[in-house]
Write a protein that holds these residues in place. Sequence first.
Motif, PDB file in Angstrom:
ATOM      1  N   UNK A 109     -19.066   9.866 -14.622  1.00 46.05           N
ATOM      2  CA  UNK A 109     -18.048   9.781 -13.572  1.00 46.05           C
ATOM      3  C   UNK A 109     -17.086   8.651 -13.902  1.00 46.05           C
ATOM      4  N   UNK A 110     -15.805   8.978 -13.916  1.00 48.28           N
ATOM      5  CA  UNK A 110     -14.767   7.970 -14.132  1.00 48.28           C
ATOM      6  C   UNK A 110     -13.832   7.997 -12.930  1.00 48.28           C
ATOM      7  N   UNK A 111     -13.665   6.842 -12.285  1.00 44.92           N
ATOM      8  CA  UNK A 111     -12.776   6.721 -11.123  1.00 44.92           C
ATOM      9  C   UNK A 111     -11.480   6.067 -11.589  1.00 44.92           C
ATOM     10  N   UNK A 112     -10.400   6.830 -11.529  1.00 47.67           N
ATOM     11  CA  UNK A 112      -9.101   6.333 -11.959  1.00 47.67           C
ATOM     12  C   UNK A 112      -8.267   6.041 -10.706  1.00 47.67           C
ATOM     13  N   UNK A 113      -8.095   4.766 -10.398  1.00 46.04           N
ATOM     14  CA  UNK A 113      -7.313   4.375  -9.234  1.00 46.04           C
ATOM     15  C   UNK A 113      -5.837   4.396  -9.571  1.00 46.04           C
ATOM     16  N   UNK A 114      -4.996   4.688  -8.565  1.00 51.08           N
ATOM     17  CA  UNK A 114      -3.543   4.786  -8.775  1.00 51.08           C
ATOM     18  C   UNK A 114      -3.250   5.701  -9.956  1.00 51.08           C
ATOM     19  N   UNK A 115      -3.929   6.809 -10.009  1.00 50.83           N
ATOM     20  CA  UNK A 115      -3.901   7.695 -11.179  1.00 50.83           C
ATOM     21  C   UNK A 115      -2.514   8.257 -11.479  1.00 50.83           C
ATOM     22  N   UNK A 116      -1.733   8.500 -10.458  1.00 56.02           N
ATOM     23  CA  UNK A 116      -0.455   9.149 -10.716  1.00 56.02           C
ATOM     24  C   UNK A 116       0.553   8.215 -11.366  1.00 56.02           C
ATOM     25  N   UNK A 117       0.256   6.929 -11.380  1.00 54.68           N
ATOM     26  CA  UNK A 117       1.140   5.996 -12.061  1.00 54.68           C
ATOM     27  C   UNK A 117       0.827   5.917 -13.547  1.00 54.68           C
ATOM     28  N   UNK A 118      -0.235   6.584 -13.956  1.00 53.36           N
ATOM     29  CA  UNK A 118      -0.639   6.574 -15.363  1.00 53.36           C
ATOM     30  C   UNK A 118      -0.129   7.784 -16.112  1.00 53.36           C
ATOM     31  N   UNK A 119       0.579   8.667 -15.428  1.00 52.29           N
ATOM     32  CA  UNK A 119       1.025   9.907 -16.069  1.00 52.29           C
ATOM     33  C   UNK A 119       2.340   9.698 -16.778  1.00 52.29           C
TER      34      UNK A 119
END
Length: 119
Positions: A109-119
């Motif tokens: 399991x990987x939790x990516x916070x603020x994920x949409x800023x990494x796209x």
Amino acid sequence: MAEHNELGKLGEELAVGFLQKNGYEILETNWVFQKAEIDIIAKKNDILAIVEVKTRSSIDFGLPQDFVKPKKIQLLVKAVNEYIVSKDLDVDVRFDIIAINKEDNAYKIEHIEDAFYHF
């Protein structure tokens, strides 16, 4: 139920448990507005975490988080706006992805916070 549906449901259950273990309060699961479905709406402190869960049995075709496309993001934003207005909330919103990969007989399991800023 199709195998991929069962995997997706298992992934969402694993994600809920993961979030709860990490201090999040689960407010909603599978919340629907128009064409958008939010997998998990969770709260920690004053942050509303909108969580998209992506589960894959293999990463041969890419990482789970690679499958969240701009159209999906637009739908999520629209749904979140409706949720906040309908519940009259005053919170900061963060969009996260929980990516779950099956590795052998275990799930990573990987939790990516603020994920949409990494796209």
